[in-house]
Every structure is written in C-alpha cells, then in structure tokens.
Design an enzyme around this catalytic site. Structure first.
Site, PDB file in Angstrom:
ATOM      1  N   ILE A 197       0.836  -1.209   0.000  1.00  0.00           N
ATOM      2  CA  ILE A 197       0.000   0.000   0.000  1.00  0.00           C
ATOM      3  C   ILE A 197       0.873   1.262   0.000  1.00  0.00           C
ATOM      4  CG2 ILE A 197      -1.711   1.281   1.358  1.00  0.00           C
ATOM      5  CD1 ILE A 197      -2.812  -1.453   2.312  1.00  0.00           C
ATOM      6  N   ASP A 241      11.588   3.619   4.646  1.00  0.00           N
ATOM      7  CA  ASP A 241      11.381   2.198   4.984  1.00  0.00           C
ATOM      8  C   ASP A 241      12.638   1.706   5.693  1.00  0.00           C
ATOM      9  OD1 ASP A 241      10.450  -0.643   4.926  1.00  0.00           O
ATOM     10  OD2 ASP A 241       9.007   0.139   3.477  1.00  0.00           O
ATOM     11  N   ASP A 296      14.306   3.034  10.555  1.00  0.00           N
ATOM     12  CA  ASP A 296      13.295   2.300  11.312  1.00  0.00           C
ATOM     13  C   ASP A 296      12.486   3.358  12.063  1.00  0.00           C
ATOM     14  OD1 ASP A 296      11.884   0.942  13.279  1.00  0.00           O
ATOM     15  OD2 ASP A 296      13.399  -0.636  13.439  1.00  0.00           O
ATOM     16  N   ALA A 310       3.532   2.711   7.481  1.00  0.00           N
ATOM     17  CA  ALA A 310       4.277   1.517   7.910  1.00  0.00           C
ATOM     18  C   ALA A 310       3.504   0.803   9.013  1.00  0.00           C
ATOM     19  CB  ALA A 310       5.663   1.907   8.408  1.00  0.00           C
ATOM     20  N   LEU A 351      -3.560 -15.720  19.137  1.00  0.00           N
ATOM     21  CA  LEU A 351      -4.623 -15.567  20.139  1.00  0.00           C
ATOM     22  C   LEU A 351      -3.990 -14.984  21.397  1.00  0.00           C
ATOM     23  CD1 LEU A 351      -6.540 -18.955  19.749  1.00  0.00           C
ATOM     24  CD2 LEU A 351      -7.155 -16.703  18.830  1.00  0.00           C
ATOM     25  N   ALA A 396      -4.217 -15.738  24.389  1.00  0.00           N
ATOM     26  CA  ALA A 396      -3.722 -16.763  25.318  1.00  0.00           C
ATOM     27  C   ALA A 396      -2.308 -17.197  24.958  1.00  0.00           C
ATOM     28  CB  ALA A 396      -4.660 -17.966  25.300  1.00  0.00           C
ATOM     29  N   ASN A 397      -1.920 -17.038  23.673  1.00  0.00           N
ATOM     30  CA  ASN A 397      -0.576 -17.447  23.232  1.00  0.00           C
ATOM     31  C   ASN A 397       0.343 -16.250  22.968  1.00  0.00           C
ATOM     32  OD1 ASN A 397      -1.571 -20.073  23.219  1.00  0.00           O
ATOM     33  ND2 ASN A 397      -2.290 -19.870  21.097  1.00  0.00           N
ATOM     34  N   ASN A 427     -10.841  -8.427  15.519  1.00  0.00           N
ATOM     35  CA  ASN A 427     -10.560  -9.585  14.658  1.00  0.00           C
ATOM     36  C   ASN A 427      -9.862 -10.646  15.494  1.00  0.00           C
ATOM     37  OD1 ASN A 427     -10.686 -10.908  12.249  1.00  0.00           O
ATOM     38  ND2 ASN A 427      -8.880  -9.924  11.370  1.00  0.00           N
ATOM     39  N   TYR A 452      -2.778  -6.062  17.164  1.00  0.00           N
ATOM     40  CA  TYR A 452      -2.955  -5.232  15.956  1.00  0.00           C
ATOM     41  C   TYR A 452      -4.163  -4.290  16.133  1.00  0.00           C
ATOM     42  CZ  TYR A 452      -3.409  -4.346  10.872  1.00  0.00           C
ATOM     43  OH  TYR A 452      -3.489  -3.772   9.624  1.00  0.00           O
TER      44      TYR A 452
END
Ligand code: NAD
Length: 446
Positions: A218, A237, A260, A288, A295, A297-298, A346, A352
């Site tokens: 994008i 980038d 960065d 960026a 999940l 839990a992990n 989600n 995220y």
C-alpha cells in the site's frame, strides 16, 4: 486488477454459471484515471431546500449534466439526496421515495450521496432522530446497490452549507472513481479553510510529502498516487528493504530515507531530510505497519510490543517531533493508516487491533491541535486489500474475507492511496479528526 474469481464471473460463461448457482457476482470497479469524466451519466439532485438548488447550480458549473427531477428511463451516473434541513423522520419520505424511483436507472458503478447534518449537533429529539435516520437509511441502501455502485454520506457540521468548499471537495471525491472501494460511509465536513485545487488533475502540486513503509504494498502505491497528483516525495522504509525502496523512489522521482520508524530520533531524521532537501514538509502519511497475529492466550511480549511500537507508538513520537520542529508547512496534513480490525475487532489480532484503535484515538484527539496550525489529521481504515500481507492468508479464509463486503471483492492498494491523496489535498481542508473506512462496506463490525 480484479481477482481471478471476479474476472471469471465477468466473462460470459462464468456470469451465467454464477447466476445459476447463486454465487457472488462482484463487478469490475471503475478506477480513477486522470482525464476521465467525473461521473458516467447525468446527476439528479433530489430535495427541495435552498441547499439543493444551490448545489445543483454549482454542479452545473462543473460541466455535469444535472437534473432536478429524473427523466423516466434515463440512465443516471449519480443521485444526490439533499437532506440538510430535515427536522422530523416523517420528512424523509418525500426525497427518499423520489430517489427510490430512479434507483433502477443507476448505471453500473453509479453513486448515491446523501447530504445531511450530524445527529450529535441536533437540538431536539425529532431532529436528531431524522438525522440519525439518514445514517441507517444510507448504510442499508448501500447494501442494496449492485454492479459496483456505491453510496456514501456527507455530514455538514454547523455553519457548513451544501456549497461550502469542504462539502464540494467531499462530493467530488465520492462522485469520482477515486472512491471506488469506499461504500456505506459518512464523512463529516466543516467550514475550515479548504477549496477545490486550481488543477483537479494535480491537486498536490508543490507539496512535499513523506510516506512511511513505502518500499512495497500500500505504501508504494500511496507514493505513486501522491506523485501522480503532483507531490514531491520522501520515501521511508527499513534498511532491509533498501533495494525495493530505491526502486520505488526512482519510479516517483523522490528520495529514499532508510530508517526504522521506531528509532528515538526517527521524527527528527525525517524533518532533517525534508528541510535539507525542500525547506519544509507539508504531508505525512503514516503507513508503515506490521501484523504479528496470535490468540491472546498465546501472545508473547515480543509480538505484543513490536506491533504497538511500530503501528502506533512510533506515530505518536514522530508527530510530537514534527510539531516541535516548527518546519511543518502552513496547512499540514497528517494521514494515518488504521484498519477495520481496530473498529470491529478480529480474532487473533488483539495486538494489531489495539494499535489500530490507537491510531483512530490519536487522530481524533490531535485534531484540535492541528486545526490551530491550519492543518488536519485523519485516518483511513482499510478492510481487505489485495497485498503481500493478505496473500499470505490461507486460500479458503482469504476467499471468505474478500467477499464479506457489499462490493463482494477485496480492495486494491490504489483504493487506499486515492483516499489518502484526497485527505492530503486542499479540498479536504474541512475534514479533521475523521476516520474513513476503505472497505467496500465490510459486513463485519461497525
Ligand atoms: P506490507 O507488509 O506489504 O508493507 C509494510 C511496509 O512497512 C513494508 O515495506 C515494511 O518494510 C515497512 N515497515 C515495517 N516496519 C517498519 C519500520 N519499523 N520502519 C519503517 N518501515 C517499516 O503491508 P501493507 O499491506 O502494504 O500494509 C500497509 C499498511 O496498511 C499497514 O499499516 C497495515 O497495517 C495497513 N492495512 C493493510 C491491510 C491489508 O489488507 N493489506 C488492511 C488494513 C490495514
């Protein structure tokens, strides 16, 4: 380029087969190309207010074929419903049913636009009900449209009229093929300075813009689109993407800045580069971003922190540095890339979605500060976009995700880029602190 399924069901045999089996039949969307007509047929302006009369007169001056009443059986490019004075839900009937009579005449890829006022600014329950009713009406109508047609609404803040510069900027965007994948959305406009650009083909002429994450996907497309619209580009980038970054920079005749964005001095380095080469910075696109799905839990510390640091903490720090530098141009524009994950949530994306929800919170809270500088800060929230990021999703999941919106297809990087180019332009001067979804009216979530 449409995905393979969309190409198949738009061929003779595939079309018949999809129809017989009741499968989704996504249309090939009309995308923006410089010089193409704004709309593909006559525009009907529905409504009997002074605002409707003035808007119709203004659109005539754009050389559009404007009607105040539909001509039976005439194919239409767009229907604009001016509902700027509704004070009771009963008043919706006349304009809405007048528009209903023309819906079957809307051409493929046609547009519906409502003009109304924000319910939150209403002073009586009746008026608030009527205005909020427009919201539900438009979102439902957008789901009924077919053949690549889209419906969106412009909300006129107090003091803003149907022909204020920012209203006209939003109408032009929603009418145009630039908004191909924007559907079922509302955009609030106010009377802050704005105005249609002198040359609508090059709305960003003379602007200096930085795009982060510009080496691919994008971000690379945002750089190409801003360049096409006249901007001078600085592309950022990480060093590991240096070769790809250099190649996009060559393509758009911009400069590459390998860094960065999570570095403590990232903001200062961006400003230093812009000032040294161009004397100032007008547009910053925070694109960026990364995913590290698990999940909760992990979830481990590294996954959580890398996503928060890159997707939101870096943006906050860079904005702070920009504001402190004193080198922002006179009408600065910041556009951040959020995600519909940050709105609807989600599974597997708590990190995220927290970061992208954060982007939306940031733009809303920063809007007054940027307004005081004569600038704006907004976000776009893409839904499913065809990129390397989404190409990694397993085929079956990807195929479902791609069809779960009113346009029954994934968007293209250019759809996000066109929306960002609009928000970065002078025409969007009255749009501040807004989040515009570019998701084909994703059926999941808000
Ligand atoms: P991508 O992975 O193809 O590109 C992201 C770019 O950002 C890469 O070039 C990467 O090197 C760069 N980048 C990552 N970390 C960086 C850092 N620390 N400093 C500088 N650059 C860095 O992703 P994309 O699909 O093009 O997504 C771009 C943006 O759009 C992201 O913010 C993403 O979250 C958002 N988005 C994408 C989708 C989609 O469907 N693809 C949907 C919603 C939102």
């Amino acid at each position: 380029m449409a995905d393979k399924y969309t190409q198949l069901v738009n061929s003779g045999l595939g079309r018949n087969l999809a129809k017989k089996l009741g499968l989704p039949q996504p249309a090939v969307l009309r995308r923006y190309e410089p010089g193409q007509p704004l709309v593909t047929g006559p525009v009907v302006v529905v409504g009997d207010t002074a605002g409707a009369d003035k808007l119709a007169a203004e659109l005539l001056s754009w050389d559009l074929d404007v009607r105040r009443h539909a001509v039976p059986a005439e194919k239409l490019g767009a229907i604009i419903l001016v509902l700027d004075e509704v004070e009771h839900p009963a008043e919706l009937e006349k304009p809405v049913l007048a528009a209903a009579g023309s819906l079957r005449d809307l051409r493929p890829g046609g547009r519906i636009i409502t003009l109304s006022r924000p319910a939150a600014e209403a002073t009586s329950p009746e008026t608030a009900a009527a205005r909020q009713g427009v919201d539900g009406f438009l979102r439902s109508l957008a789901k009924e449209l077919r053949a690549g047609a889209a419906g969106n609404g412009v909300l006129l803040a107090d003091g803003t009229t149907s022909i204020s510069p920012s209203t006209l900027g939003a109408i032009r965007f929603f009418l145009s093929a630039r908004s191909a994948f924007v559907d079922g959305q509302f955009l609030k406009v106010s009377t802050e300075d704005g105005g249609l650009p002198a040359d609508p083909q090059r709305p960003l002429e003379g602007k200096v813009a930085v795009v982060t994450g510009a080496a691919r996907g994008i971000g690379a497309q945002i750089a190409r689109t801003l360049h096409r619209d006249g901007a001078t580009l600085i592309l950022v980038d990480i060093p590991a993407a240096g070769d790809q970054l250099a190649s996009v920079a060559n393509e758009v005749r911009g400069t590459a800045l390998q860094l960065d964005i999570t570095g403590e001095d990232a903001g200062q380095r961006i400003i230093g580069h812009a000032v040294q080469r161009h004397g100032r910075l007008d547009i910053v696109v925070h694109n960026a971003g990364i995913t590290r799905d698990k999940l909760l839990a992990n979830m481990d510390q590294a996954r959580w922190n890398s996503v928060i640091n890159i997707n939101i903490a870096a943006q906050l720090r860079i904005n702070e540095a920009l504001l402190q530098s004193g080198h922002l141009g006179p009408a600065p524009r910041i556009v951040s890339v959020a995600s519909t994950s940050g709105i609807a949530g989600n599974r597997g994306q708590t990190n995220y979605a927290a970061s992208k929800g954060g982007v939306m919170g940031m733009v809303r809270a920063s809007a007054p500060l940027f307004a005081s500088l004569g600038g704006t800060i907004n976000a776009v929230a893409p839904g499913f976009i065809e990129t390397e990021m989404t190409a990694r999703i397993p085929l079956a999941v990807r195929e479902v995700a791609r069809r779960l919106n009113s346009l029954q297809q994934g968007g293209l990087p250019s759809d996000v880029a066109e929306t960002i180019a609009f928000l970065a332009s002078d025409a969007a001067g009255g749009i501040n602190g807004e989040v515009l979804r570019v998701c084909g009216q994703n059926l999941v979530g808000a």
